[in-house]
Each structure stands twice: as structure tokens, then as C-alpha cells.
Scaffold this active site. Sequence first.
Site, PDB file in Angstrom:
ATOM      1  N   CYS A 145      -3.121 -19.298 -20.648  1.00 54.50           N
ATOM      2  CA  CYS A 145      -4.327 -19.762 -21.333  1.00 54.50           C
ATOM      3  C   CYS A 145      -5.019 -20.800 -20.459  1.00 54.50           C
ATOM      4  O   CYS A 145      -4.377 -21.750 -19.987  1.00 54.50           O
ATOM      5  CB  CYS A 145      -3.986 -20.360 -22.693  1.00 54.50           C
ATOM      6  SG  CYS A 145      -5.427 -21.063 -23.546  1.00 54.50           S
ATOM      7  N   HIS A 204       0.035 -16.789  -5.093  1.00 51.31           N
ATOM      8  CA  HIS A 204      -1.159 -16.403  -5.835  1.00 51.31           C
ATOM      9  C   HIS A 204      -0.839 -16.005  -7.263  1.00 51.31           C
ATOM     10  O   HIS A 204      -1.666 -15.398  -7.946  1.00 51.31           O
ATOM     11  CB  HIS A 204      -1.894 -15.265  -5.119  1.00 51.31           C
ATOM     12  CG  HIS A 204      -2.530 -15.705  -3.835  1.00 51.31           C
ATOM     13  ND1 HIS A 204      -2.956 -14.820  -2.865  1.00 51.31           N
ATOM     14  CD2 HIS A 204      -2.805 -16.948  -3.350  1.00 51.31           C
ATOM     15  CE1 HIS A 204      -3.466 -15.498  -1.844  1.00 51.31           C
ATOM     16  NE2 HIS A 204      -3.381 -16.783  -2.116  1.00 51.31           N
ATOM     17  N   ILE A 256       4.288  -0.673   8.408  1.00 55.48           N
ATOM     18  CA  ILE A 256       5.310  -1.618   7.955  1.00 55.48           C
ATOM     19  C   ILE A 256       6.555  -0.875   7.487  1.00 55.48           C
ATOM     20  O   ILE A 256       7.684  -1.320   7.738  1.00 55.48           O
ATOM     21  CB  ILE A 256       4.731  -2.486   6.814  1.00 55.48           C
ATOM     22  CG1 ILE A 256       3.613  -3.372   7.354  1.00 55.48           C
ATOM     23  CG2 ILE A 256       5.820  -3.317   6.140  1.00 55.48           C
ATOM     24  CD1 ILE A 256       2.770  -4.027   6.275  1.00 55.48           C
ATOM     25  N   THR A 268       0.821  -1.212   0.000  1.00 54.56           N
ATOM     26  CA  THR A 268       0.000   0.000   0.000  1.00 54.56           C
ATOM     27  C   THR A 268       0.854   1.261   0.000  1.00 54.56           C
ATOM     28  O   THR A 268       0.453   2.289  -0.567  1.00 54.56           O
ATOM     29  CB  THR A 268      -0.963   0.006   1.198  1.00 54.56           C
ATOM     30  OG1 THR A 268      -0.228  -0.157   2.412  1.00 54.56           O
ATOM     31  CG2 THR A 268      -1.997  -1.105   1.071  1.00 54.56           C
ATOM     32  N   THR A 297      -0.407  -8.936   6.276  1.00 51.88           N
ATOM     33  CA  THR A 297      -1.433  -9.899   5.912  1.00 51.88           C
ATOM     34  C   THR A 297      -2.354 -10.137   7.095  1.00 51.88           C
ATOM     35  O   THR A 297      -1.896 -10.171   8.246  1.00 51.88           O
ATOM     36  CB  THR A 297      -0.816 -11.230   5.440  1.00 51.88           C
ATOM     37  OG1 THR A 297      -1.855 -12.219   5.312  1.00 51.88           O
ATOM     38  CG2 THR A 297       0.245 -11.743   6.396  1.00 51.88           C
ATOM     39  N   GLN A 309       1.696 -13.328  -1.055  1.00 51.26           N
ATOM     40  CA  GLN A 309       0.353 -13.440  -1.608  1.00 51.26           C
ATOM     41  C   GLN A 309       0.117 -12.377  -2.679  1.00 51.26           C
ATOM     42  O   GLN A 309      -0.943 -12.361  -3.302  1.00 51.26           O
ATOM     43  CB  GLN A 309      -0.674 -13.283  -0.481  1.00 51.26           C
ATOM     44  CG  GLN A 309      -0.572 -14.364   0.583  1.00 51.26           C
ATOM     45  CD  GLN A 309      -1.375 -14.023   1.825  1.00 51.26           C
ATOM     46  OE1 GLN A 309      -0.927 -13.286   2.691  1.00 51.26           O
ATOM     47  NE2 GLN A 309      -2.577 -14.562   1.915  1.00 51.26           N
TER      48      GLN A 309
END
Length: 297
Positions: A173, A165, A282, A70, A239, A145
Amino acid sequence: LDRSPGSGWDLPSPPRRDADDGRARSFQHESRVTAADGATELDLTLLARVREWVGRSRRMVALTGASISTDSGIPDFRGPQGVWTRDPKAERLSDIRYYVADPELRRLAWQSRLAHPAWTAKPGAGHRALAELERQGRLHAVVTQNIDGLHQKAGHAPDRVIEVHGTMLFVACLSCGWRGPMQAIAARLRAGEADPPCEACGGILKSDTISFGQSLKPEVLDRAMRAAKACDLLLAIGTTLRVHPVAGLVPIARDSGARVVIVNGEPTALDTLADALLRGPIGQWLPALVESQPPAD
């Protein structure tokens, strides 16, 4: 999962905690805001304790979530200003069922990818601090993630970043499995294609990320679990630790003897498992943990 000899699970056990190390409740704290300038005042006693753990670590693993990015201008999903908080309908873009069934939603998804802030984002202070821990010889893996590629931009060796992720920097595809760089598809979008098909088989293309309804890649999850099992210190950063199976890396590391430090602006689902909770920005905590640490032996 295969735990037989030679599978990667037969790794040396990390050092156990010292007998005098307390659990998380002994070190909980809330960041304090000074009246003078609004800057966060870090708890120096807690900072010193965790810096000592960082300095002694030789097989550290970082588990990172959306909040580490962020500061780079990439919104999280479920935070107060998160993408899905502000627009609940946007969550449909991340559901494989709707994506496959609805061409109009795919067109919206492609435009969203083109406009994603990750293309111009720069690594934040948290990303850079983790990259410094790798250069010092302490950090052995980043399990993320996030799909934005900012850990690699910060200087991590690509083979040390485990993207559970997936990544928005590549396209895959859904039919034949072809995989290629996102920029090649972006060029087709800018040339006028609204929902570009796979040039190999005509199938549906999608960013090489894990959507709701898709399974994590077993080989990637296995790498993450092996890293957590072998580490001596796990930093869970940015997280909520509510998404499984990735959140399960925290108890895996703890049960294997590693210390667990959670760095986040808000409480997480697994705070009770932490040896230390660093609540606050952070971008302030991580540089403070890394600053002036000598290279690992």
C-alpha cells in the site's frame, strides 16, 4: 551509508587478483556461430580461464538483469523485442507519477500483472547454474534487478537473493505500508474489482516493485553494496549496466579487489571494467562455467 565498525562494511578484504591476470581487453571475444547447426561455439580458452576463477571463488556474487529471464519466456524491457521497445507507452505503467494520478492506468497495470508470464515461467539454464554455484558453496549472494522470483524458484535460499527492484509476488500500500501476497489481490481482481484499494486504509495498492520516481529501499541497496564489497568474483549477467545505482556495484567490487566477469548478449556500459567478457547466450555460458566444478572447500 554507514561505514562505521559493526555496520557491515567492516568485512574482510577479498583476495587480490593474481599479478598475471590481464584486464578485459586481453580476453574479449565474440561468440561464433557454426555453419552446421547454428549453435554457439564457446571460446574454450576464455572458458577455461573463467572456470578457473569460478573454481577458486569462495565469495562470489551474481548481479542479474532482465536478459537472464528471457529464456524463461519473460521479455526484457529495452532489448530488440523488449516490452518498452515494442510499445513505448507501456513505460508509463512503470512510472509512479502516472500510476498514482490515473485510475485507468492502474486498471491496465493490474490486468498486466494478472497476465504476466512470470506466473507460469520456469527457471532457465542460467538460473539453475547459479543455484548450483550456491549449492557448491561458492555463490554467497544474488543481487537481481528482476522482479519475477525465478532465482528462488531455481533453488536459491531466499535470504541470499537481494531484490533491489522489489518483487511482483507481493503487493504494498502506498499510504499505510501494508504488504501482502499478490495472489490475494489477484483473487479480488478475478472477482470483479478493477482497482482494488487497501483493505486496511483504503489507499492505492501497487506491486511491491520499484517504479520510476520511487527510491530504492536503503536497507536493500546497502545489502547489495556490502555483498559487492566483500566478494572475490562478481558475475554481471544479462544486464546492460546502465541503470544506477545498481550498476555501481561493478566498480565497487572491482575496486575492492574482486574479478569482474560480464556475461551478456550485447555490449554493456561497463565492459571496460571487466576481467573477462562472455558475449553470447547466458543459457550456454553459465552451465559451462559450473559443469563438473567440485564443492568448495
